[in-house]
Design a protein around this motif. Structure first.
Motif, PDB file in Angstrom:
ATOM      1  N   PRO A  15       0.832  -1.197   0.000  1.00 47.29           N
ATOM      2  CA  PRO A  15       0.000   0.000   0.000  1.00 47.29           C
ATOM      3  C   PRO A  15       0.876   1.261   0.000  1.00 47.29           C
ATOM      4  O   PRO A  15       1.933   1.273   0.614  1.00 47.29           O
ATOM      5  CB  PRO A  15      -0.796  -0.089   1.309  1.00 47.29           C
ATOM      6  N   VAL A  16       0.414   2.304  -0.722  1.00 47.85           N
ATOM      7  CA  VAL A  16       1.130   3.581  -0.692  1.00 47.85           C
ATOM      8  C   VAL A  16       1.091   4.117   0.740  1.00 47.85           C
ATOM      9  O   VAL A  16       0.063   4.060   1.399  1.00 47.85           O
ATOM     10  CB  VAL A  16       0.473   4.593  -1.655  1.00 47.85           C
ATOM     11  N   ARG A  17       2.216   4.630   1.223  1.00 48.31           N
ATOM     12  CA  ARG A  17       2.386   5.067   2.602  1.00 48.31           C
ATOM     13  C   ARG A  17       2.120   3.888   3.560  1.00 48.31           C
ATOM     14  O   ARG A  17       1.577   4.059   4.632  1.00 48.31           O
ATOM     15  CB  ARG A  17       1.485   6.255   2.957  1.00 48.31           C
ATOM     16  N   GLY A  18       2.478   2.703   3.108  1.00 51.79           N
ATOM     17  CA  GLY A  18       2.275   1.539   3.951  1.00 51.79           C
ATOM     18  C   GLY A  18       3.415   0.565   3.761  1.00 51.79           C
ATOM     19  O   GLY A  18       4.442   0.894   3.160  1.00 51.79           O
ATOM     20  N   GLN A  56       4.662  -1.922  11.022  1.00 47.74           N
ATOM     21  CA  GLN A  56       3.349  -1.553  11.527  1.00 47.74           C
ATOM     22  C   GLN A  56       3.241  -0.058  11.815  1.00 47.74           C
ATOM     23  O   GLN A  56       2.244   0.408  12.352  1.00 47.74           O
ATOM     24  CB  GLN A  56       3.035  -2.344  12.809  1.00 47.74           C
ATOM     25  N   GLY A  57       4.286   0.702  11.473  1.00 50.25           N
ATOM     26  CA  GLY A  57       4.287   2.126  11.798  1.00 50.25           C
ATOM     27  C   GLY A  57       3.629   2.973  10.719  1.00 50.25           C
ATOM     28  O   GLY A  57       3.237   2.478   9.676  1.00 50.25           O
ATOM     29  N   ILE A  58       3.532   4.262  11.007  1.00 49.43           N
ATOM     30  CA  ILE A  58       2.967   5.208  10.043  1.00 49.43           C
ATOM     31  C   ILE A  58       4.104   5.755   9.181  1.00 49.43           C
ATOM     32  O   ILE A  58       5.097   6.259   9.696  1.00 49.43           O
ATOM     33  CB  ILE A  58       2.201   6.338  10.770  1.00 49.43           C
ATOM     34  N   VAL A  59       3.957   5.616   7.860  1.00 52.91           N
ATOM     35  CA  VAL A  59       4.982   6.070   6.917  1.00 52.91           C
ATOM     36  C   VAL A  59       4.679   7.516   6.534  1.00 52.91           C
ATOM     37  O   VAL A  59       3.566   7.830   6.122  1.00 52.91           O
ATOM     38  CB  VAL A  59       4.972   5.180   5.654  1.00 52.91           C
ATOM     39  N   PRO A  67       5.729   1.916  15.863  1.00 52.35           N
ATOM     40  CA  PRO A  67       4.459   1.895  16.589  1.00 52.35           C
ATOM     41  C   PRO A  67       4.621   1.826  18.108  1.00 52.35           C
ATOM     42  O   PRO A  67       3.692   2.172  18.834  1.00 52.35           O
ATOM     43  CB  PRO A  67       3.764   0.639  16.058  1.00 52.35           C
ATOM     44  N   LEU A  68       5.772   1.390  18.602  1.00 46.33           N
ATOM     45  CA  LEU A  68       5.893   1.257  20.055  1.00 46.33           C
ATOM     46  C   LEU A  68       6.145   2.593  20.746  1.00 46.33           C
ATOM     47  O   LEU A  68       5.437   2.965  21.665  1.00 46.33           O
ATOM     48  CB  LEU A  68       6.996   0.252  20.416  1.00 46.33           C
TER      49      LEU A  68
ATOM     50  N   PRO B 535      -3.111  10.926  11.879  1.00 42.54           N
ATOM     51  CA  PRO B 535      -4.249  10.313  12.557  1.00 42.54           C
ATOM     52  C   PRO B 535      -5.278  11.349  13.009  1.00 42.54           C
ATOM     53  O   PRO B 535      -6.485  11.111  12.971  1.00 42.54           O
ATOM     54  CB  PRO B 535      -3.608   9.612  13.755  1.00 42.54           C
ATOM     55  N   GLN B 554      -3.765   4.149   6.206  1.00 43.38           N
ATOM     56  CA  GLN B 554      -2.342   4.412   6.433  1.00 43.38           C
ATOM     57  C   GLN B 554      -2.134   5.591   7.379  1.00 43.38           C
ATOM     58  O   GLN B 554      -1.009   5.905   7.740  1.00 43.38           O
ATOM     59  CB  GLN B 554      -1.615   4.661   5.107  1.00 43.38           C
ATOM     60  N   SER B 555      -3.220   6.275   7.741  1.00 43.58           N
ATOM     61  CA  SER B 555      -3.106   7.353   8.717  1.00 43.58           C
ATOM     62  C   SER B 555      -3.629   6.911  10.075  1.00 43.58           C
ATOM     63  O   SER B 555      -3.935   7.722  10.936  1.00 43.58           O
ATOM     64  CB  SER B 555      -3.883   8.578   8.226  1.00 43.58           C
ATOM     65  N   ARG B 556      -3.772   5.630  10.254  1.00 45.34           N
ATOM     66  CA  ARG B 556      -4.237   5.103  11.536  1.00 45.34           C
ATOM     67  C   ARG B 556      -3.078   4.452  12.256  1.00 45.34           C
ATOM     68  O   ARG B 556      -2.215   3.826  11.647  1.00 45.34           O
ATOM     69  CB  ARG B 556      -5.313   4.038  11.285  1.00 45.34           C
ATOM     70  N   PHE B 557      -3.094   4.587  13.567  1.00 45.02           N
ATOM     71  CA  PHE B 557      -2.120   3.892  14.397  1.00 45.02           C
ATOM     72  C   PHE B 557      -2.354   2.388  14.230  1.00 45.02           C
ATOM     73  O   PHE B 557      -3.469   1.939  14.001  1.00 45.02           O
ATOM     74  CB  PHE B 557      -2.296   4.335  15.850  1.00 45.02           C
ATOM     75  N   VAL B 558      -1.283   1.616  14.377  1.00 46.93           N
ATOM     76  CA  VAL B 558      -1.337   0.183  14.051  1.00 46.93           C
ATOM     77  C   VAL B 558      -2.512  -0.542  14.708  1.00 46.93           C
ATOM     78  O   VAL B 558      -3.178  -1.372  14.082  1.00 46.93           O
ATOM     79  CB  VAL B 558      -0.008  -0.509  14.403  1.00 46.93           C
ATOM     80  N   ARG B 561      -5.512  -0.019  12.817  1.00 41.41           N
ATOM     81  CA  ARG B 561      -5.427  -0.588  11.469  1.00 41.41           C
ATOM     82  C   ARG B 561      -5.637  -2.098  11.550  1.00 41.41           C
ATOM     83  O   ARG B 561      -6.225  -2.701  10.669  1.00 41.41           O
ATOM     84  CB  ARG B 561      -4.055  -0.267  10.886  1.00 41.41           C
ATOM     85  N   LEU B 562      -5.154  -2.716  12.631  1.00 43.13           N
ATOM     86  CA  LEU B 562      -5.253  -4.175  12.743  1.00 43.13           C
ATOM     87  C   LEU B 562      -6.364  -4.627  13.687  1.00 43.13           C
ATOM     88  O   LEU B 562      -6.560  -5.815  13.905  1.00 43.13           O
ATOM     89  CB  LEU B 562      -3.911  -4.761  13.196  1.00 43.13           C
ATOM     90  N   ILE B 566      -1.262  -4.135  19.691  1.00 38.13           N
ATOM     91  CA  ILE B 566       0.098  -4.631  19.495  1.00 38.13           C
ATOM     92  C   ILE B 566       0.769  -4.744  20.868  1.00 38.13           C
ATOM     93  O   ILE B 566       0.581  -3.900  21.738  1.00 38.13           O
ATOM     94  CB  ILE B 566       0.895  -3.712  18.530  1.00 38.13           C
ATOM     95  N   TYR B 572      -0.337  -9.787  19.122  1.00 40.54           N
ATOM     96  CA  TYR B 572      -1.490  -8.926  19.390  1.00 40.54           C
ATOM     97  C   TYR B 572      -2.377  -9.534  20.464  1.00 40.54           C
ATOM     98  O   TYR B 572      -2.377 -10.744  20.674  1.00 40.54           O
ATOM     99  CB  TYR B 572      -2.281  -8.720  18.095  1.00 40.54           C
TER     100      TYR B 572
END
Lengths: 112, 825
Positions: A15-18, A56-59, A67-68, B535, B554-558, B561-562, B566, B572
């Motif tokens: 995915p773009v930005r993914g 899993q982070g935001i690009v 993400p942590l 976000p 893609q603008s959502r925190f993981v 999105r899932l 996490i 998870y």
């Protein structure tokens, strides 16, 4: 998948930005990113900080936010940006006729 | 056409023959004459039957702004006065280096002592079928312009192939002459070699607004026509009718003569620093040469070359060192400028100023405190200043804050102090272009009590639209008030000068519909935001446009999105919804089965009365959800900035103290509010009596049942900063309790900032304001409730069920698997 480059799939599958991951048996995953500009990068899927899954982070721009703890990692160099210090191994990528190829030797090194 | 001095044979001076009567050839001769007018006898051969003219000015001739006479550089008198022989309209076709002669098309032979080749460049004609049809022309010389003018007189459609400078100039001229013009450009943005993407986009919009059709990313397949041009066919099959096709895809150094003569030729004729070719008697200058691997297509390097050439010819060699080029142009009346490297890269920092209302875009690229590139659109006044800084490699760290505002500003009244620069502005200087506010007006508004950025924006509107003058207004505040400036709300993030409230207000006011639109209209300084603002914008748009906005995953925190939480090892945790904290054997069995089937190492009862299954792998999530769905359970949203749980105690049904059916009410409220996205997580509890076993007074919305009805509490928090709720009001019926709850949630959704829990929100705005909106204003409350329920119609769609059915599978499965033969080190 032998030779110098590993064919991991179509660019459009990311995915773009993914991002997507490549599972390496016996080692860490490789995270493959696609930026808004359409550039593709591959890094070990572990933040240099606490090993968060970068995939899993935001690009954003040419970086991904872990993400942590929201460390920003440069997709081109693997270096932590801003005040943070640390580096994630990168894997050279080339695009050939819409296919994404990642360097086999670097993949082995980064996944180990 | 010939101008010959009398009796050349009697002239014993060295004979300099120049091939090319264009800008470089003549300029070289001018430079030579300026140094030593008598040293050489000069003969110039030109292919075109006319005197030396300014080729750059062909565009204004085409556009009807100038005549040919206006663009002549050196007229016939100049040749005569300087004793220069001109042979025009009879091009040189061969050089004999051994005999030191040149021969023209008509067969004339002339001998030389020194030869200067200044043949310039040839237009590149793309090799497509139909390229030789009558009506297909280039845009290089006066004959091409005459052909275009003749075609324009006949009217009709024109296609220009090439969206670089030359192509756009041709398109502009033809458009002004009344033709319907389509520009076909292979690359995604116009003038990509001179402009970055943003400036190219602005240019495309401006040209389209003037009636031209611009097709980018368009590849020409063939030029069609029977005996003459009738149209252009693209590779995607599109056919564009045209009676004139102008090929302006690029130029190539004109090297055929030199190559045939055996001179060293790469991309151009290779020359040394004194413009001498591989033959010491032969020089070359201009667009036809290659110096140090570089070929130039702009006029400024050409002037530099001519100076070095002339120095060499009079034996005072200076040496050409190559040129750093900049492009400052007027494209169809729009000023553009670019210089240096603007492609970005590691270590490069962008300073961007966008002023949408005036159509201005400025970008300066800085690396290691030095300017490495600049792109200006709409206002190029400071181009030469940036270019100068770039060429000198000056350290700009002291100027940095002011750099983007230009030289007058950076130099005006104190070099490195932005405040001094603002102080130096006159009272009628415009501060805010969008709203037309002058410095005097801003200062008087501050004097009248607007002591913060927000207050200024709210009163005189300065910096309230695009925000690009925010820095100026802040400096005016500091100048006028000294230390009394009230810090405004913090900006959303480093990508914008606006705070959350401003962004939200503008999203609604301007009816913005996507994240890129917000970023463009509110002048984001980054191309696609960051992990803080994206976000937030996604939430604000989702809240403003229920059912309409397409959520940007893609603008959502993981976790969002899932649809799971996490954990630090990358696995998870999964929390199915248990309405009001109630469960049954089917649900418990399904959970137990999932725990065993997927080998979950831990199950935990949560503080919100749910069961949390830990250690699920990302790729197993869809299967886990499918199993839980099968038992009737949906996502518990334990991962989201959303309604989390409604916690209850057993209430009047079982408890000897219970006053109302707290579990029943809890289930009803959870059924009403589940699935709603919020600024932050949101917890509800319903206690059946004032003993408050459900801990309702530390929840975002808490209900404490009493004999006479329901006490409604808001703004509690059990986190780091424990905060007991404020009492909102007391209501008599269950329905009222639910209505007030819905209205409160919607008020929070619409007015709190992203990532602001209800507790800090209420402390910020004051509980009285909340009461005024929810308790005192019945109509307002009902409207809020209605908006909430409307939005819920779109959000109560179990995300687990969609994923279990295969939606967005790419979030869960790896792209590829690789099993190396060798052992990993």
């Amino acid at each position: 998948m032998t030779g110098d480059w590993l064919d991991i799939g179509w660019v459009d599958e990311i995915p773009v930005r993914g991002s997507r991951t490549v599972q390496v048996a016996g080692g860490d995953d490789i995270a493959v990113f696609r930026t808004a500009e359409g550039k593709v990068f591959a890094l070990r899927d572990r933040c240099p900080h606490k090993h968060g899954r970068l995939s899993q982070g935001i690009v954003h721009g040419g970086a991904v936010a872990c993400p942590l703890h929201n460390w920003r990692i440069s997709l081109s160099t693997g270096e932590a940006l801003g005040e943070d210090k640390g580096c994630t191994p990168t894997v050279p990528v080339k695009i050939d006729a819409g296919r994404v190829l990642i360097c086999r030797a670097s993949t082995l090194k980064a996944a180990a | 056409m010939e101008h010959r001095p009398l009796n050349p044979e009697a002239d014993t001076r060295e004979h300099l023959v120049v091939i090319g009567n264009g800008m470089a050839g003549c300029r070289a001769v001018e430079e030579l004459i300026a140094r030593d007018a008598d040293r050489y006898r000069v003969t110039i051969f030109g292919a075109e039957p006319r005197v030396n003219y300014n080729r750059i000015m062909l565009s204004p001739v085409l556009a009807g702004e100038k005549s040919f006479d206006d663009i002549v550089i050196n007229d016939a008198d100049w040749y005569a006065a300087n004793g220069i022989a001109l042979v025009a309209g009879d091009p040189v076709t061969a050089i004999d280096r051994a005999a030191k002669t040149v021969t023209t098309r008509s067969g004339t032979t002339e001998s030389y002592d020194r030869l200067l080749i200044a043949t310039g460049s040839d237009p590149f004609i793309i090799p497509v079928p139909g390229k030789d049809l009558p009506g297909v022309i280039a845009f290089r010389d006066m004959d091409d312009v005459s052909a275009m003018l003749a075609a324009a007189d006949a009217g009709g459609d024109a296609v220009v192939i090439g969206g670089g400078l030359l192509g756009l100039e041709a398109a502009h001229g033809l458009s002004l002459r009344g033709m319907k013009v389509t520009v076909i450009h292979l690359m995604p943005t116009l003038m990509e070699r001179q402009l970055d993407e943003a400036a190219g986009w602005l240019l495309k919009n401006a040209l389209e607004a003037r009636g031209q059709t611009i097709l980018t990313g368009a590849d020409t397949a063939e030029i069609v026509g029977d005996g003459k041009v009738e149209g252009v066919k693209l590779k995607d099959g599109t056919l564009i009718p045209a009676s004139l096709v102008v090929m302006a895809v690029g130029i190539r150094p004109s090297v055929a003569l030199a190559r045939d003569a055996g001179l060293a030729v790469g991309r151009g004729i290779q020359v040394d620093d004194h413009m001498v070719t591989s033959d010491p008697a032969v020089l070359a200058v201009g667009e036809c040469v290659e110096h140090d691997g570089q070929v130039y297509g702009l006029v400024a390097p050409l002037w530099d070359m001519c100076r070095s050439l002339a120095d060499g010819l009079v034996e005072q060699p200076s040496g050409y060192r190559g040129s750093v080029t900049s492009t400052k142009l007027k494209v169809s009346g729009i000023d553009v400028f670019s210089a240096g490297d603007f492609s970005g890269g590691d270590g490069c920092e962008d300073i961007v100023l966008r002023d949408a209302s005036r159509g201005i875009y400025k970008r300066v690229i800085v690396k290691d405190d030095r300017i490495v590139g600049a792109v200006l659109y709409g206002d190029t006044a400071d181009g030469s200043w940036y270019f100068d800084l770039l060429k000198k490699q000056d350290d700009v760290s002291d100027l940095r804050d002011l750099l983007i505002f230009g030289q007058a500003f950076a130099a005006g009244g104190g070099a490195a102090d932005p405040k001094a620069a603002v102080a130096a502005l006159s009272d009628d200087a415009e501060i805010c272009g969008c709203n037309g506010v002058t410095k005097g007006q801003v200062v008087s508004c501050i004097a009248k009590g607007a002591h913060s950025l927000d207050a200024v924006r709210g009163t005189c509107k300065a910096s309230a639209s695009c925000g690009s003058c925010t820095g100026l207004v802040e400096n005016l505040l500091a100048l006028t008030l000294g230390d009394e400036v009230q810090a405004g709300p913090k900006t959303m993030c480093k990508c914008t000068s606006f705070g959350h409230d401003d962004v939200r207000r503008e999203i609604v006011a301007q009816n913005m519909r996507s994240i890129p639109e917000v970023m463009q209209k509110l002048h984001w300084t980054t191309p696609d935001g960051c992990s803080s603002c994206r976000p937030a914008l996604n939430y604000y748009l989702l809240c403003a446009l229920p059912g309409d906005y397409v959520d940007d995953q893609q603008s959502r925190f993981v976790n969002e999105r899932l649809h799971a939480n996490i954990q630090k090892d990358g696995t998870y945790s999964v929390v199915p919804r248990m309405w009001g904290g109630l469960t049954n054997p089917t649900e418990l069995r399904a959970i137990a089965d999932v725990v065993e089937k997927y080998d979950a190492p831990m199950v935990k009862v949560t503080g919100g009365q749910r069961l949390d299954i830990f250690g699920i792998k990302k790729e197993d999530l869809p299967a886990v959800w499918a199993d839980l769905n099968a038992a009737g359970m949906v996502s518990g949203h334990a991962y989201g900035k959303a309604l989390r749980t409604v916690k209850t105690c057993v209430g009047s049904e079982w408890c000897r103290f219970g006053t109302q059916d707290s579990t029943g009410l809890g289930v009803k409220i959870e059924r009403m509010s589940w699935g709603s996205w919020m600024p932050h997580k949101f917890k509800i509890a319903v206690s059946g009596c004032p003993r408050n076993c459900a801990e309702a007074t530390i929840k975002d919305f808490g209900i404490v049942c009493v004999d006479s009805g329901y006490e409604l509490h808001v703004g509690g928090n059990g986190g780091i900063h424990v905060r007991v709720t404020d009492l909102l009001c007391k209501v008599a019926t269950e329905q009222e309790a639910m209505d007030y709850c819905a209205a409160f949630i919607q008020l929070y959704r619409e007015e709190a900032r992203y990532l602001e829990r209800t507790a800090p929100w209420i402390e910020r705005v004051g509980v009285e304001k909340i009461k005024a909106r929810i308790v005192d204003d019945a109509a307002g409350r009902e409207a809020l409730r209605a908006r909430f329920l409307y939005a819920q119609g779109f959000s109560q769609d179990d995300p687990w069920a969609q994923r279990a059915e295969g939606a967005e599978r790419e979030h869960h499965a790896p792209m590829a698997r690789f099993t190396p033969q060798e052992q990993l080190a």
